[in-house]
Scaffold this active site. Structure first.
Site, mmCIF file in Angstrom:
data_model
loop_
_atom_site.group_PDB
_atom_site.id
_atom_site.type_symbol
_atom_site.label_atom_id
_atom_site.label_comp_id
_atom_site.label_asym_id
_atom_site.label_seq_id
_atom_site.Cartn_x
_atom_site.Cartn_y
_atom_site.Cartn_z
ATOM 1 N N GLU A 141 69.849 -46.009 31.535
ATOM 2 C CA GLU A 141 68.872 -44.892 31.529
ATOM 3 C C GLU A 141 68.225 -45.445 30.219
ATOM 4 O O GLU A 141 68.675 -45.183 28.962
ATOM 5 C CB GLU A 141 69.528 -43.625 31.662
ATOM 6 C CG GLU A 141 68.547 -42.611 31.764
ATOM 7 C CD GLU A 141 68.171 -41.914 30.485
ATOM 8 O OE1 GLU A 141 67.149 -42.445 29.691
ATOM 9 O OE2 GLU A 141 68.774 -40.911 29.915
ATOM 10 N N CYS B 245 64.216 -39.246 25.336
ATOM 11 C CA CYS B 245 63.701 -40.020 26.502
ATOM 12 C C CYS B 245 62.681 -39.616 27.390
ATOM 13 O O CYS B 245 61.810 -40.085 27.725
ATOM 14 C CB CYS B 245 64.854 -41.003 27.189
ATOM 15 S SG CYS B 245 65.799 -41.741 25.983
#
Length: 454
Positions: free
Chosen positions: A228, A262
């Site tokens: 990720e 993010c």
């Protein structure tokens, strides 16, 4: 090499830890492997009970964990408490739903009786970031342990006290010793951990650069990896959008966690007909966000996690301005203590400028005009990232149609993008691969075994 906990308000060192030797790493991994041999034999119901206790401990420790986050990476206390309480919900979710997700499935194939088993495989290494030092870890650890695996954590080097506290949480919740352990190591020792046969895979949340290195190391050892990585989410505002709501949510998304996330609105792509009005509204919303000391009860946005990160963000903003961008607001390091950076809006950056393609890890919004819906979709997908995104329109059917076209792992229509236990989470393109949460997360590191009786 020492691992330091440094306060982003003062720049002072809070605590120093010595990095472990290869011998210390091997000793702990052997203990964790021994624990796996027993843990994998426990029932899903037993593991679910352990998670219920862990949820309780998290709720009890919310204040102390929030204090550690404030000291190590500048998160406001209220935000830290909210992160811990959210982390408890992932325990709730998998204690209730996890056993069914790994239950055997029965099939009949050409007259044969077949079973699909979801079997634990060993110890999983988690390489985790500092920006959500509790939630990021537990959203990986909880489903992994529920599946019957064990886990070792290599946390970000600037949150070692949080890393230690996480190990203690599992101990206080009554998990068997060594089912979850924190490794006090730096990035250079990740391959040392992957060299051990008992470590079957790695889940990393972090930068593209870190992902490439760790994925390559895992691949060279034929070990599973889930990545990720970074994101530069498109926040697409169409001409029929509720501008007030979009501006409110957009500002909250861009400035949450001081913009250090993010998955957050970063590239605002706005229909030309409402561009000026939206920028003005977004600016008012961002300017109204209370910025201050992490301990102050009214603070919504604290400092960045370090002075170095702030300097890097300023350099990125300067590159955007040099490329032709204009500062609508913010864009300069304020005076005074703390690694603060002001809410900032950049406009007029050429869309194809290299500076416009970077991930800005801070409270900086880049706003681009789009001449049409079709052009907005083209701009949204013209990125090396593909983590999240959102579409804003009063026409939900059109919003769904356009959301399907956005190249990302998680897209919302008229809502703030966030990761939640019942929703699969992960990216495409340079934002990574594999999925966390929901059924997909618990099955990433299991052996999907087929047993057929002829």
């Amino acid at each position: 090499m020492a691992i330091q906990s440094t306060n982003p308000m003062t720049g002072g060192v809070e605590k120093i830890f010595e990095e472990w030797t290869p011998e210390e790493i091997s000793s702990v991994l052997a203990d964790v492997d021994s624990a796996f041999r027993k843990w994998r034999e426990t029932t899903p119901a037993f593991r679910a009970e352990s998670l219920i206790r862990l949820a309780g401990v998290l709720r009890e420790k919310a204040d102390s964990l929030a204090g550690l986050m404030a000291a190590e990476m500048g998160k406001p206390l209220n935000s830290g408490r909210a992160e811990v309480l959210k982390s408890a919900t992932v325990c709730d979710y998998y204690s209730q739903n996890g056993p069914g997700m790994i239950e055997s499935e029965l099939l009949t194939v050409d007259g044969m009786q077949c079973r699909i088993e979801y079997s634990p495989t060993g110890t999983v290494l988690a390489v985790m970031p500092w920006n959500y030092p509790v939630w990021q870890v537990l959203r990986i650890a909880v489903p992994t342990l529920m599946a019957g695996n064990t886990m070792v954590l290599k946390h970000a080097s600037n949150v070692p006290q949080c890393a230690q506290a996480l190990e203690e949480l599992f101990r206080e919740a009554g998990f068997p010793e060594n089912v979850f352990r924190t490794l006090m190591i730096g990035a250079g020792q990740v391959e040392t951990v992957l060299d051990h046969d008992s470590v079957v895979g790695v889940s990393l949340t972090g930068s593209e650069e870190a992902g490439r290195k760790v994925a390559a190391a895992a691949g060279a050892r034929l070990k599973k990896s889930v990545m990720e990585l970074g994101g530069s989410d498109a926040f697409v505002v169409l001409e029929d959008a509720d501008l007030a709501k979009a501006a409110e949510i957009g500002a909250a998304s861009r400035c949450s966690n001081a913009g250090q996330a993010c998955i957050a609105a970063k590239r605002f792509i706005v229909h030309r007909s409402v561009f000026d009005e939206f920028v003005s509204m977004l600016g008012k919303e961002m300017n109204a966000i209370p910025v201050g000391h992490p301990h102050a009860p009214e603070t919504v946005m604290g400092p960045l996690a370090s002075f170095r990160f702030r300097d890097e963000l300023q350099a990125q903003v300067d590159r955007c301005v040099a490329a032709g961008g204009k500062l609508f607001m913010g864009g300069a390091i304020p005076e005074g203590e703390g690694a603060f950076y002001p809410p900032t809006i950049l406009t007029d950056i050429p869309f194809d400028a290299p500076a416009a393609r970077e991930e800005l890890f801070g409270p900086v919004a880049m706003v681009f005009p789009a001449e049409s819906e079709e052009k907005a979709m083209e701009m949204a997908n013209d990125s090396r990232f593909g983590l999240g995104g959102s579409v804003w329109t009063r026409d939900e059917e059109k919003g769904l149609k356009l959301a399907r076209r956005i190249e990302a792992g998680l897209v919302y229509v008229n809502g703030r993008v966030s990761s939640r236990p019942p929703i699969p989470f992960g990216g495409v393109k340079n934002s990574g691969y594999g999925r966390e949460l929901y059924t997909y997360g618990i099955r990433e590191f299991v052996n999907v075994k087929s047993i057929c009786i002829g």
